[in-house]
Design a protein around this motif. Structure first.
Motif, PDB file in Angstrom:
ATOM      1  N   GLY A  40       0.787  -1.230   0.000  1.00 52.34           N
ATOM      2  CA  GLY A  40       0.000   0.000   0.000  1.00 52.34           C
ATOM      3  C   GLY A  40       0.820   1.280   0.000  1.00 52.34           C
ATOM      4  N   GLN A  41       1.967   1.261   0.649  1.00 49.71           N
ATOM      5  CA  GLN A  41       2.770   2.476   0.829  1.00 49.71           C
ATOM      6  C   GLN A  41       4.009   2.528  -0.041  1.00 49.71           C
ATOM      7  OE1 GLN A  41       1.925   5.072   2.852  1.00 49.71           O
ATOM      8  NE2 GLN A  41       0.030   4.011   3.354  1.00 49.71           N
ATOM      9  N   GLY A  42       4.352   1.435  -0.681  1.00 54.36           N
ATOM     10  CA  GLY A  42       5.577   1.438  -1.466  1.00 54.36           C
ATOM     11  C   GLY A  42       6.792   1.472  -0.556  1.00 54.36           C
ATOM     12  N   LEU A  43       7.896   1.981  -1.092  1.00 51.72           N
ATOM     13  CA  LEU A  43       9.139   2.064  -0.334  1.00 51.72           C
ATOM     14  C   LEU A  43       9.153   3.320   0.521  1.00 51.72           C
ATOM     15  CD1 LEU A  43      11.761   0.911  -2.936  1.00 51.72           C
ATOM     16  CD2 LEU A  43      11.857   0.289  -0.536  1.00 51.72           C
ATOM     17  N   GLN A  44       9.428   3.144   1.803  1.00 51.02           N
ATOM     18  CA  GLN A  44       9.518   4.290   2.694  1.00 51.02           C
ATOM     19  C   GLN A  44      10.835   4.247   3.457  1.00 51.02           C
ATOM     20  OE1 GLN A  44       5.851   5.483   4.834  1.00 51.02           O
ATOM     21  NE2 GLN A  44       5.003   3.902   4.013  1.00 51.02           N
TER      22      GLN A  44
END
Lengths: 115, 112
Positions: A40-44
């Motif tokens: 849902g957030q991708g790479l963080q």
């Protein structure tokens, strides 16, 4: 030259437990960055260490911490695990010998599942 | 807030065909833009890195372009192969900041 290695590759933990992930950078690399990747957030970005000092930090709660040793190996710790911490945790290393452009090399990641 | 937006979110192409992925960013001041390829279950692998003075860079069948004025980049895949099936991530770095801003990625599926 060996690439970035991460251990363990897979991990299953229970809510409330704590976990420590390890990253060994490419030989000669002094910078290690940690990332969390979820569908849902991708790479963080979590944080970056250079010469044993945390140089940058992302917007994650204090339950996420890390450290770097004198041999540049790094560990990441997550305390009081929550279901939402289930993710692929990636480590990347770079030389950062100078200049703004530096190549980052990613490890294969640690797949953490919190139940 | 520095942002990186990629389009499309996903695409399906036939083997041998070409495709182009887009990346728009608001990161400022701009330092460099990278394209990564990430196979399922593996870490990202760098394809290209471009600074503001570079407007095109190739890596085999992958060609990246950069327009620093409009803050847009594209990644063109030529003569796609089944092994090109992966997620392609656009990453932008701000000058003086070691943090990287990541796009959500474009998932490319190449079908025989």
């Amino acid at each position: 030259k060996a690439g970035v290695t991460q251990t363990p590759r897979y991990l299953i933990k229970t809510r409330g437990q704590q976990v420590t992930l390890s990253c060994s950078p490419i030989s000669g690399h002094r910078s290690v960055s940690w990332y969390q990747q979820t569908p849902g957030q991708g790479l963080q970005f979590l944080f970056e260490y250079f010469s044993e000092t945390q140089r940058n930090k992302g917007n994650f709660p204090g339950r996420f911490s890390g450290r770097q040793f004198s041999n540049s190996r790094s560990e990441m710790n997550v305390s009081t695990l929550e279901l939402g911490d289930s993710a692929l945790y990636l480590c990347a290393s770079s030389i950062q010998a100078g200049g703004p452009v530096y190549e980052q090399y990613f490890g294969p990641g640690t797949r953490l599942t919190v139940t | 807030k520095n942002q990186v937006e990629q389009s499309p979110q996903s695409l399906i192409i036939l083997e041998g065909k070409n495709c182009t992925l887009q990346c728009n960013y608001t990161v400022s001041p701009f330092s460099n833009l990278r394209w990564y390829k990430q196979d399922t279950g593996r870490g990202p692998v760098s394809l290209t890195i471009m600074t503001f003075s570079e407007n095109t860079k190739s890596n085999g069948r992958y060609t990246a372009t950069l327009d620093a004025d409009t803050k847009q980049s594209s990644l063109h895949i030529t003569a796609s192969q089944l092994s090109d099936s992966a997620s392609y991530i656009c990453v932008v770095s701000a000058r003086g900041d070691y943090k990287l801003s990541f796009g959500a990625g474009t998932t490319v599926t190449v079908r025989a």
